[in-house]
Design a protein around this motif. Structure first.
Motif, PDB file in Angstrom:
ATOM      1  N   ARG A 307     -17.149 -39.542  10.537  1.00  0.00           N
ATOM      2  CA  ARG A 307     -17.755 -39.623   9.409  1.00  0.00           C
ATOM      3  C   ARG A 307     -18.795 -40.213   8.595  1.00  0.00           C
ATOM      4  O   ARG A 307     -19.925 -40.117   8.338  1.00  0.00           O
ATOM      5  CB  ARG A 307     -17.139 -38.022   8.614  1.00  0.00           C
ATOM      6  CG  ARG A 307     -17.120 -36.292   9.038  1.00  0.00           C
ATOM      7  CD  ARG A 307     -17.332 -35.455   8.264  1.00  0.00           C
ATOM      8  NE  ARG A 307     -17.259 -34.313   9.817  1.00  0.00           N
ATOM      9  CZ  ARG A 307     -15.717 -33.205   9.525  1.00  0.00           C
ATOM     10  NH1 ARG A 307     -14.508 -34.260   8.991  1.00  0.00           N
ATOM     11  NH2 ARG A 307     -15.371 -33.001  10.614  1.00  0.00           N
ATOM     12  N   ARG A 308     -17.857 -40.499   8.578  1.00  0.00           N
ATOM     13  CA  ARG A 308     -18.298 -42.231   7.090  1.00  0.00           C
ATOM     14  C   ARG A 308     -18.560 -42.714   8.032  1.00  0.00           C
ATOM     15  O   ARG A 308     -19.796 -43.528   7.320  1.00  0.00           O
ATOM     16  CB  ARG A 308     -16.800 -43.120   7.079  1.00  0.00           C
ATOM     17  CG  ARG A 308     -16.889 -43.119   5.783  1.00  0.00           C
ATOM     18  CD  ARG A 308     -15.528 -44.058   4.467  1.00  0.00           C
ATOM     19  NE  ARG A 308     -14.603 -44.634   5.166  1.00  0.00           N
ATOM     20  CZ  ARG A 308     -13.664 -44.452   6.088  1.00  0.00           C
ATOM     21  NH1 ARG A 308     -13.150 -42.885   5.351  1.00  0.00           N
ATOM     22  NH2 ARG A 308     -12.468 -45.114   6.086  1.00  0.00           N
ATOM     23  N   ASP A 311     -21.894 -41.643   8.582  1.00  0.00           N
ATOM     24  CA  ASP A 311     -23.036 -41.621   7.364  1.00  0.00           C
ATOM     25  C   ASP A 311     -23.412 -43.095   7.429  1.00  0.00           C
ATOM     26  O   ASP A 311     -24.640 -43.314   6.849  1.00  0.00           O
ATOM     27  CB  ASP A 311     -22.336 -41.254   6.171  1.00  0.00           C
ATOM     28  CG  ASP A 311     -21.704 -39.476   6.129  1.00  0.00           C
ATOM     29  OD1 ASP A 311     -22.062 -38.935   6.674  1.00  0.00           O
ATOM     30  OD2 ASP A 311     -20.617 -39.243   5.117  1.00  0.00           O
ATOM     31  N   ARG A 315     -27.695 -43.409   7.073  1.00  0.00           N
ATOM     32  CA  ARG A 315     -27.947 -43.997   6.037  1.00  0.00           C
ATOM     33  C   ARG A 315     -28.693 -45.775   6.706  1.00  0.00           C
ATOM     34  O   ARG A 315     -29.834 -45.394   6.198  1.00  0.00           O
ATOM     35  CB  ARG A 315     -26.971 -44.962   5.235  1.00  0.00           C
ATOM     36  CG  ARG A 315     -27.395 -44.971   4.031  1.00  0.00           C
ATOM     37  CD  ARG A 315     -26.407 -44.603   2.596  1.00  0.00           C
ATOM     38  NE  ARG A 315     -25.722 -44.020   2.735  1.00  0.00           N
ATOM     39  CZ  ARG A 315     -24.171 -44.573   3.004  1.00  0.00           C
ATOM     40  NH1 ARG A 315     -24.390 -45.978   3.039  1.00  0.00           N
ATOM     41  NH2 ARG A 315     -22.940 -43.843   3.489  1.00  0.00           N
TER      42      ARG A 315
END
Lengths: 470, 470
Positions: A307-308, A311, A315
């Motif tokens: 998930r990190r 993200d 981004r």
């Protein structure tokens, strides 16, 4: 339209264990407890054994076959010895078992068709004296056992079946849903399954419950249920905003249109390559996937990293003008862990490959990018900006020119295609977990129709992506 | 590097009118004044005539050939009669002249090679009694004539030549630059051309001057010069932030590297179709142009409408995901109006066609667009959102699904290409002026390399666009 009570009665018949199932489980658990006591007798220290979890409390969903036994050693026993003795007992009771790791290593195995966890812990006096998180479980068990009568226990089973059915059950870090303990506390607090869904229907997060009225801190979570055995802990800390919203959504649906459907998990068949291409044709997006070997770690380690990483990639894409419509982390694992949320992960993730999958609205940008300088009036900065881009320094730049009160240039863009970016070192710099980072370095990048080759291996998450529902 | 004084001396030699030019102008103006007096004598009312403007004050740039004569009628004369008598005098003095329109109609013509404006106005006692803006001009003239000595007058000529050279001279609404009156006040206030550029170099807008210290209000403009003849008026109200920044930029350049270059307007040769294509190849943008007949109005009416239309189109494009890199309103007029900024526009715009020209970073978007609904917890709104998009209502929509705490759908996008949008009625709804709106309805839309056909007719503004400088 069916009557709610009629619907719940039929669901209850299906999910609440029958006396025969209860008796069988009781007998197997008693046998395992006895064998554990015998193994403890061979140790140089004393310990007791306690059955915990939903099967101890009669709150399991019919068909679940999990028996959790905790071996409680003296609170003063040091960690190394606790681990050594704990594993010795485990292997003695479950000769075919294997070691897993929560806060301590423990032994997991099967016995007469049941999945058995044999977990060592410290026998502390109160939850405030915890040596490790595992030590908390017996307190949870004692708290609930003293308060759940048979009717409430049946309602807990209903609630669990409902949360499983809508995909919001499980406090593992892949699901980020409701743990068993949280579910039981909520049913207890609201006084049953129907009062719980009636209440949830109109919750305005943040929502807070504190059954013992003893909270010693504040929490920044959408749902807060202060642990009755620990005034500093939110039992719902892992629950995501999305799973809370999902619960509210289906609570409303159930009350408005009672049906057994939400109690039955949907079995997702994998999407095929042709299905993926059909969706892409219909949506006219540009898909992009970064695919790499799934690191060999448990779901609770893998998913936060995925998930990190997702993200970070999203981004990075957005910042460079590759506008992301929607993105999802995926693995090719058959659908995975289902545990009661006590921090013990039931298995390795089982995934061979992982993918960060994104659909882009914009997959190319021009060769030039606008870059705003300072206001002309800010003399020092303005002068150094102007000079660094003046004609003789950089003939490829358009400008500097003046727009409003500022200098502006159009200079060469670093990445004009999504592939250039995703294959670049810059994309490797997004915040990634340690294990994912290593595999990410060896990534494959798929752009456009090539993503269809991810099906059917990633067919189930691709179906979630292309047939999204609450 | 040249010495600043040496540079200014050479510029002065070129731009300050010689005695012969002054004497010739004086003689022509005297002749016109006498003819005007004779025409007034034929009227049933009395009036006087006054020469105004830079040629009256000796502050014109050598080669300018404008003579402005104001015919002052009694302040009580009603508007209709003023217009009738004013035009009668105008046509008598300038038999080949034609009528133009500022706040009143007036007559414009040529006489012995000079462009002559013969403008009727009211003879009011103070600027506070103005009947119309035109009546103010004689006050400006009187104020400056009383204060500008010969040296300051020469410095005004330098300042005007400088502002013309850098493209910031003219208070017409196309240029939005420095008016003649503003330039003269600034030279007067700062005490010369060099003190003016030395001051401008470090201005931090908003900058305010109030020569008479009598401001009766505040102003929201980047440069404020309170009119010495009217405490409620900012003489620099028309000046754009960009032209102020431009003046500061070139003031610094002149002081850092003295040169005659900024005093010499650059003659822009039109870009050809091949040049445009070369830029597009290099920039990898998608250009789009909305082209229509230029309405038959003066620049001061046309340009505010074109700018407002451009803003509306750019906003509409950006809102629909067609990201605009840079945009410019253009006409095919040979470079146009050059007036002293007294509100009188010297000519029709001269344009046949106008174009709203934009370079896009993104010219297509997917068939679906993300649409966020309310948080699930906001029960009423959430329920009506969910129901309006539920499967059975709209099978083409993806979702509703839950993202964070909200419902989200991906629904059909209205415009997936920039052409669809620009040709749609929606694009016609952007804020447009009355005259442009009518022509805009009959617009042609060019997308991609087709814009090259705008050259060479629009070749000069295309060169400004593709070779931008401060």
């Amino acid at each position: 339209m069916d009557d709610l009570e009629a619907v719940l009665s039929r669901v209850r018949d299906r999910v609440v264990p029958e006396p025969a199932e209860r008796e069988h489980l009781r007998a197997v658990a008693a046998d395992l407890t006895e064998r554990t006591r015998e193994a403890i007798a061979d140790l140089p220290v004393d310990a007791d054994v306690v059955q915990v979890g939903s099967t101890a409390r009669g709150t399991w969903v019919s068909g679940d076959r999990d028996i959790d036994l905790f071996v409680r050693f003296d609170a003063d026993l040091d960690r190394e010895q606790l681990e050594e003795y704990g594993l010795a007992v485990g292997h003695a009771v479950l000769p075919d078992g294997h070691e897993e790791y929560a806060e301590h290593p423990y032994v997991k195995g099967t016995h007469e068709g049941f999945d058995v966890d044999l977990v060592p812990c410290h026998d502390v006096a109160t939850a405030g004296d915890l040596v490790s998180a595992v030590d908390r479980t017996p307190f949870h068990d004692a708290y609930l056992s003293a308060r759940l009568d048979e009717d409430l226990a049946d309602d807990v089973v209903l609630a669990k079946a409902f949360l499983k059915g809508i995909g919001a059950y499980g406090s593992d870090l892949r699901t980020e849903g409701f743990s068993g303990y949280l579910t039981e506390l909520l049913v207890l607090e609201l006084g049953g399954f129907v009062p719980l869904v009636e209440s949830a229907r109109s919750w305005h997060p943040p929502v807070e419950f504190d059954p013992e009225g003893h909270a010693e801190r504040t929490f920044d979570d959408p749902l807060v249920v202060v642990d009755p055995t620990d005034p500093t802990r939110n039992v719902a800390a892992v629950l995501s905003a999305a799973n809370l919203a999902r619960f509210q959504h289906y609570a409303r649906e159930l009350l408005a249109t009672p049906s057994e459907e939400p109690f039955e998990p949907e079995a997702l068949t994998p999407l095929g390559p042709g299905d993926v291409r059909d969706h892409l044709d219909r949506r006219e997006t540009t898909p992009a996937a970064v695919v790499f070997d799934a690191p060999d770690v448990v779901d609770d380690q893998l998913w936060p990293q995925l998930r990190r990483s997702l993200d970070g990639v999203v981004r990075g894409l957005n910042e460079r003008g590759f506008d992301v419509l929607r993105a999802q982390a995926m693995t090719d694992a058959a659908d995975g862990a289902d545990n009661g949320g006590d921090g013990r992960d039931d298995n390795e993730s089982g995934a061979e490959r992982a993918a960060l999958y994104a659909e882009l609205e914009v997959a190319t940008r021009p060769a030039v990018v606008r870059h705003e300088g300072p206001p002309v009036a800010v003399r020092k900065h303005a002068a150094s900006f102007y000079e660094s881009y003046a004609d003789d320094v950089d003939p490829e730049t358009y400008g500097p020119f003046i727009d409003g009160d500022r200098y502006v240039v159009e200079r060469e863009r670093e990445f004009t295609t999504v592939r250039e970016y995703l294959e670049s070192d810059a994309a490797g710099d997004v915040a990634l977990g340690a294990q994912v980072e290593r595999e990410f370095a060896e990534r494959d990048v798929l752009v456009g129709d090539a993503v269809a080759t991810l099906a059917p291996a990633f067919g189930v998450p691709l179906r979630e992506f292309y047939e999204p529902h609450p």
